[in-house]
Design a protein around this motif. Sequence first.
Motif, PDB file in Angstrom:
ATOM      1  N   GLU A 163       0.835  -1.194   0.000  1.00  0.00           N
ATOM      2  CA  GLU A 163       0.000   0.000   0.000  1.00  0.00           C
ATOM      3  C   GLU A 163       0.872   1.246   0.000  1.00  0.00           C
ATOM      4  OE1 GLU A 163      -2.871   0.090   3.124  1.00  0.00           O
ATOM      5  OE2 GLU A 163      -3.492  -1.986   2.861  1.00  0.00           O
ATOM      6  N   GLY A 164       0.321   2.348  -0.510  1.00  0.00           N
ATOM      7  CA  GLY A 164       0.976   3.645  -0.406  1.00  0.00           C
ATOM      8  C   GLY A 164       2.278   3.759  -1.174  1.00  0.00           C
ATOM      9  N   GLY A 165       3.154   4.653  -0.677  1.00  0.00           N
ATOM     10  CA  GLY A 165       4.402   4.981  -1.345  1.00  0.00           C
ATOM     11  C   GLY A 165       5.363   3.836  -1.593  1.00  0.00           C
ATOM     12  N   PRO A 166       5.515   2.884  -0.646  1.00  0.00           N
ATOM     13  CA  PRO A 166       6.470   1.792  -0.862  1.00  0.00           C
ATOM     14  C   PRO A 166       6.239   1.000  -2.146  1.00  0.00           C
ATOM     15  CG  PRO A 166       5.865   1.876   1.446  1.00  0.00           C
ATOM     16  CD  PRO A 166       4.988   2.876   0.736  1.00  0.00           C
ATOM     17  N   LYS A 167       5.021   0.998  -2.658  1.00  0.00           N
ATOM     18  CA  LYS A 167       4.736   0.290  -3.912  1.00  0.00           C
ATOM     19  C   LYS A 167       5.519   0.887  -5.080  1.00  0.00           C
ATOM     20  CE  LYS A 167       0.408  -0.468  -4.853  1.00  0.00           C
ATOM     21  NZ  LYS A 167      -1.048  -0.218  -5.013  1.00  0.00           N
ATOM     22  N   GLU A 168       5.939   2.156  -4.935  1.00  0.00           N
ATOM     23  CA  GLU A 168       6.640   2.837  -6.018  1.00  0.00           C
ATOM     24  C   GLU A 168       8.100   2.417  -6.136  1.00  0.00           C
ATOM     25  OE1 GLU A 168       5.149   4.870  -8.185  1.00  0.00           O
ATOM     26  OE2 GLU A 168       3.247   4.483  -7.164  1.00  0.00           O
ATOM     27  N   PHE A 169       8.712   1.987  -5.024  1.00  0.00           N
ATOM     28  CA  PHE A 169      10.146   1.706  -5.090  1.00  0.00           C
ATOM     29  C   PHE A 169      10.545   0.318  -4.600  1.00  0.00           C
ATOM     30  CE2 PHE A 169       9.109   4.477  -1.480  1.00  0.00           C
ATOM     31  CZ  PHE A 169       9.480   3.694  -0.403  1.00  0.00           C
ATOM     32  N   ILE A 170       9.612  -0.418  -4.000  1.00  0.00           N
ATOM     33  CA  ILE A 170       9.905  -1.804  -3.636  1.00  0.00           C
ATOM     34  C   ILE A 170       9.400  -2.706  -4.758  1.00  0.00           C
ATOM     35  CG2 ILE A 170       9.462  -3.679  -2.005  1.00  0.00           C
ATOM     36  CD1 ILE A 170       9.124  -1.569   0.165  1.00  0.00           C
ATOM     37  N   LYS A 171      10.309  -3.425  -5.380  1.00  0.00           N
ATOM     38  CA  LYS A 171       9.966  -4.342  -6.461  1.00  0.00           C
ATOM     39  C   LYS A 171       9.838  -5.744  -5.871  1.00  0.00           C
ATOM     40  CE  LYS A 171      10.236  -0.849  -9.143  1.00  0.00           C
ATOM     41  NZ  LYS A 171       8.973  -0.181  -9.543  1.00  0.00           N
ATOM     42  N   ASN A 172       8.605  -6.234  -5.853  1.00  0.00           N
ATOM     43  CA  ASN A 172       8.303  -7.485  -5.175  1.00  0.00           C
ATOM     44  C   ASN A 172       9.155  -8.642  -5.698  1.00  0.00           C
ATOM     45  OD1 ASN A 172       6.846  -9.007  -3.277  1.00  0.00           O
ATOM     46  ND2 ASN A 172       5.442  -9.737  -4.853  1.00  0.00           N
ATOM     47  N   GLY A 173       9.892  -9.276  -4.781  1.00  0.00           N
ATOM     48  CA  GLY A 173      10.736 -10.404  -5.148  1.00  0.00           C
ATOM     49  C   GLY A 173      12.086 -10.014  -5.712  1.00  0.00           C
ATOM     50  N   LYS A 174      12.356  -8.696  -5.821  1.00  0.00           N
ATOM     51  CA  LYS A 174      13.633  -8.235  -6.376  1.00  0.00           C
ATOM     52  C   LYS A 174      14.484  -7.506  -5.333  1.00  0.00           C
ATOM     53  CE  LYS A 174      12.022  -7.975 -11.156  1.00  0.00           C
ATOM     54  NZ  LYS A 174      11.855  -7.123 -12.361  1.00  0.00           N
ATOM     55  N   ASN A 175      13.903  -6.508  -4.665  1.00  0.00           N
ATOM     56  CA  ASN A 175      14.645  -5.832  -3.593  1.00  0.00           C
ATOM     57  C   ASN A 175      13.879  -5.858  -2.272  1.00  0.00           C
ATOM     58  OD1 ASN A 175      12.617  -4.001  -4.097  1.00  0.00           O
ATOM     59  ND2 ASN A 175      13.972  -2.310  -4.673  1.00  0.00           N
TER      60      ASN A 175
END
Length: 240
Positions: free
Chosen positions: A172-184
């Motif tokens: 949710e929110g801002g973290p969706k913009e810079f956390i790439k699921n399963g990558k970082n």
Amino acid sequence: MNKKIKIALFVPWIKSKGGVERTILRILENPLYECDVYTFFYNKKSTFEEFNKYNINVIGKLNSKGFIGKGLGLFLKLLSTKIKGLEEYDIFIVSTAGIAASITIRNKHKKTVALCHTPLRVAHNMYDYYKKELDDLYSRCYATIFLSINEDTGLTPLESLAYGKPVRSVNEGGPKEFIKNGKNGLLVDANERSISNALIRITNSKFYAKLVNGAKNSKRYDEKEFMKNFDEAIETILTR
């Protein structure tokens, strides 16, 4: 020779050696720009001495005391302040985490841009006065957990990636913009089962190594990459 782009940049205060101040310096140093800074508070002793080389205009003082008083005083000052000659600039940039945008109520410019400084506080530009403590904490950190609901940006996940540590965050929110699921990192639903499953997944050594590698290579938070994106954004805005 191309004409320099004239920028009026407002920041509420310049008082420390943090990410906001460092980023403003990079803008001032850029040969593409002729930039004047407007602020309510400028402490030469506690910030970078390089600011002394540039045009820093103090356009008022904040005299209110206490947390509530300072907030109210800042808001009233933002509403009442008028920057003279603003129309002479090519672009007006407001460095803000929210409330400072109120200065645009009396200061209208057809090319006005908000430079959100929340991530600039931490992304590869840690505040000097707690950097040693952060270095120690993150050196012993396995990964971070960020469970804030509908957070606009989130300082902790940006700090974590800047230190090369993967993040487990709610999707949710801002973290969706810079956390790439399963990558970082891992993005999970805001419930106990999803969070516990993410904790189990990240204990797998091979998967963890993949996330760490992704976190360390989050180049978008590099200072040079930021300035490259900044230059491109300014060019795009001016050609509209």
